[in-house]
Design an enzyme around this catalytic site. Sequence first.
Site, PDB file in Angstrom:
ATOM      1  N   SER A  15      10.043  -4.978   4.792  1.00 58.00           N
ATOM      2  CA  SER A  15       9.266  -6.053   4.185  1.00 58.00           C
ATOM      3  C   SER A  15      10.235  -7.032   3.542  1.00 58.00           C
ATOM      4  CB  SER A  15       8.285  -5.438   3.183  1.00 58.00           C
ATOM      5  OG  SER A  15       7.444  -6.406   2.656  1.00 58.00           O
ATOM      6  N   HIS A  49       6.593  -6.940   7.674  1.00 59.39           N
ATOM      7  CA  HIS A  49       5.666  -7.855   6.973  1.00 59.39           C
ATOM      8  C   HIS A  49       6.185  -9.281   7.112  1.00 59.39           C
ATOM      9  CE1 HIS A  49       4.483  -4.340   4.110  1.00 59.39           C
ATOM     10  NE2 HIS A  49       3.923  -4.237   5.293  1.00 59.39           N
ATOM     11  N   ASP A 107       3.912   0.100   1.234  1.00 62.63           N
ATOM     12  CA  ASP A 107       3.488   0.312   2.623  1.00 62.63           C
ATOM     13  C   ASP A 107       4.678   0.868   3.406  1.00 62.63           C
ATOM     14  OD1 ASP A 107       1.805   0.186   4.852  1.00 62.63           O
ATOM     15  OD2 ASP A 107       2.570  -1.784   5.416  1.00 62.63           O
TER      16      ASP A 107
END
Lengths: 282, 194
Positions: free
Chosen positions: B18, B45, B138
């Site tokens: 991310s 992401h 996540d």
Amino acid sequence: MQNSEEDITIKEYLQILKDSSPYDFSEYSDNSIYRRIHKVMRDYRLSLNELVAKTKSDQEFVEQIVEAVTVNTTELFRDPSVWVYILQKLLPQFKNNPNINIWHAGCSSGQEVYSNLILLDHLGLLKQSTVYATDISQKVLDQAKKGVYKYRFNLNYIENFNQVLGVNEPKVDFSKYFDINESEDRIVVKDFLRTLPKFMKHDLVQEKLPFYNKFDIIFCRNVLIYFNSGLQSRIIQRFHDNLFPGGSMILGTHEAITGFFKTKFVKNGPVYLKSNVFHFKY
Amino acid sequence: MDYIKSDRNFKLIVLGGSAGSFSVVSKILSQLKPDFKIPLVLSLHRLKHVRSGLVESLSYKSAIEIIEPCDKDKINNNFAYLAPSNYHLFVEFDGTLSLSTEESNNHSRPSIDYTLSSAAYAYRDKTLGILLTGANRDGAQGLKDIADHNGYTIVQDPKTCDIDTMPLAALRLFTPNQILTPDQIVQFLNSLPQ
């Protein structure tokens, strides 16, 4: 699911659902339907056996399952570049047509239906357009008919809108089509658009089509990804049968047609055109 | 630091990242051996405002070809597959990829957890999972799923992360096989039997 009483599998559950309701999810893509059924079991705190019992006895509960299992995420002008193409290249071709028939298959809560209506209005094509929108879930159709969406959660709607209609002259403002009520955190589609689409409950997998006419454009975006390959092909065949020659099919940006159907459509930008070449039915 | 290598046979590498991961992923892809065979699946992401252009930017220096797959595309050797913007990406039992527009998970779509977990189920001990820098948790559970299915797991050394929330979340859940710097991750990958 390590419970020893869980003596049936999700596959068997889908068969029971099929036998005891009008719904058939048995040809949905395994991984995603399993994930959704597990979600239903978690949300309702049910074991698989309890889910079976409730499915057999409670028709209203079955409708809730259908709503929970189907994926209903959609947005206004999702993938703006696709809509720019529709605005600049696809829809203008219809300007001399006395009728334009459009079907949104699996329309969910209606955001893409309104995206399309906005473009038709922008091009002055609204009068000759007939727009059908179908979905398996009554709940999302009711939402679609109301045309009310959250405001803060959906700020990207306005960004997407501006990417499509706010760039070239004449620039169009979001407020032409929506009332924004910030204090109540909602945006509402204006009535002159909201009352136009014919929303109908329809299961693409099982039921006959609820209309007789053929279509110039069929939208079916990010629906087929939940089906297995065999079912995908049958639905694409259905779209092919119900398009006028040269008609357009618009899928999600990462959905592709494969194998046999590659010869039945010609891809033009993000649009699949029904090819006019004659093919024997297989 | 010792030279990092492995002789385990993997069929699939899944990599999640991310905030801050672009430069790390870019470094890894650019320093892979050009004949690197094992397919990579990347779940990264993206900033909502910069949805497009990632595949082009990563491809610029990458040693292997990067594809944003369509639903049901087959996973082939010598390719990296990048989760398309605004879709979840899953690895399937039959060696294909599938996409979904289901709700965000941990405020993310693609969700790294979803990609990693699906790979854990589908490829089990033939999975190598790598979790990089990120500002969100996540991916932690998905990487643990890979470990629980006897796959191999690597977490980027938090000291080398722009934002260490994601690796730390994984390290709180379980102990991975390796905690490596970006350079060591490259060494490790290039040492794998192809």
